[in-house]
Design an enzyme around this catalytic site. Structure first.
Site, short mmCIF file in Angstrom:
data_model
loop_
_atom_site.label_atom_id
_atom_site.label_comp_id
_atom_site.label_asym_id
_atom_site.label_seq_id
_atom_site.Cartn_x
_atom_site.Cartn_y
_atom_site.Cartn_z
N HIS A 170 10.92 -9.37 0.79
CA HIS A 170 10.66 -7.94 0.64
C HIS A 170 11.94 -7.15 0.89
CE1 HIS A 170 8.79 -3.99 1.46
NE2 HIS A 170 7.76 -4.46 0.78
N PHE B 64 6.65 2.05 -4.08
CA PHE B 64 8.03 2.26 -3.62
C PHE B 64 8.60 3.64 -3.97
CE2 PHE B 64 7.62 -2.38 -4.03
CZ PHE B 64 7.92 -2.75 -2.73
N ASP C 199 0.86 -1.18 0.00
CA ASP C 199 0.00 0.00 0.00
C ASP C 199 0.89 1.24 0.00
OD1 ASP C 199 0.90 -0.18 2.62
OD2 ASP C 199 -1.07 -0.05 3.54
N TYR D 220 2.96 4.70 0.89
CA TYR D 220 3.59 5.24 2.09
C TYR D 220 2.57 6.07 2.86
CZ TYR D 220 8.06 4.07 -0.20
OH TYR D 220 9.11 3.44 -0.80
#
Length: 228
Positions: free
Chosen positions: A192, A79, A66, A68
């Site tokens: 991740h 990102f 989702d 920031y």
């Protein structure tokens, strides 16, 4: 939301946006904003990934969870942060792996817009979040919309690369039939890039060079991963 849809994605998403689940999402977002809650990214940026990367131009899909949830960070691309914003830890690790993998020095800006313009769909699973509340809009209806986007890329004849960092992205892809059988696509799975997991296999996974090698073998142009 329908009037904001990029033309290239309209046929894919209009049927989804007509469902009760999508209408419920719209009502939820309107109610949250009416209550004075800050929602990121702001209206006008929530479909930015689709605006930058038309369906027929997608070479690589990078799935995030989702947006920031800090002020000034979210910009509608997984990102990515706007120029001048401090790089979040996961993005710093992405740039470290990019340097180790391709010899590309970490850029000064964390804005990944250029990747989107070159065929990298930077898609989050949920396209909004409440300020300061990571994961707060999960399960509110975005899944149906972003699942449809991923499925549309997977259903195309053109080979594409799906980069799945972490269990959340991998679980999302497990719902797409074309990504779980021998296909024309390349699926790259690794931990991740978060500092909590990057050392468990994200570092050294070489997703950028692997993606380009696959694209070139499939007769498609490689992605220029440089940002500066």
């Amino acid at each position: 939301m329908q009037h904001d849809l990029p033309d290239s994605w309209r046929d894919v998403l209009e049927p989804v946006l007509a469902t009760p689940e999508a209408r419920k999402l719209g009502g939820f977002l309107r109610a949250e904003e009416a209550a004075g809650k800050a929602i990121y990214p702001p209206q006008g940026s929530r479909l930015r990934a689709l605006e930058l990367t038309p369906l027929d131009a997608v070479k690589v899909v990078i799935l995030g969870q989702d947006p920031y949830h800090g002020p000034g960070q979210a910009m509608g691309l997984s990102f990515s942060v706007p120029e001048g914003v401090k790089h979040p830890p996961s993005l710093r690790n992405i740039f470290k792996e990019l340097a180790d993998d391709c010899g590309i020095a970490p850029p000064k800006s964390g804005d990944l817009t250029a990747w989107g313009e070159r065929g990298v769909l930077l898609l989050n699973n949920s396209l909004t979040v409440e300020a300061g509340q990571a994961g707060s809009h999960a399960g509110r209806g975005w899944d149906a919309i972003t699942d449809a986007c991923v499925a549309a890329v997977a259903a195309r004849e053109q080979p594409a690369v799906f980069v799945l960092w972490g269990s959340h992205a991998q679980a999302k892809a497990s719902r797409i039939a074309e990504l779980n059988a021998p296909t024309r696509h390349c699926v790259i799975r690794s931990p991740h890039p978060s500092p909590l997991s990057a050392h468990r296999g994200f570092f050294g996974s070489k997703p950028f060079s692997r993606a380009n090698a696959f694209l070139e073998d499939a007769g498609r142009e490689a992605v220029d991963w440089r940002l500066d």
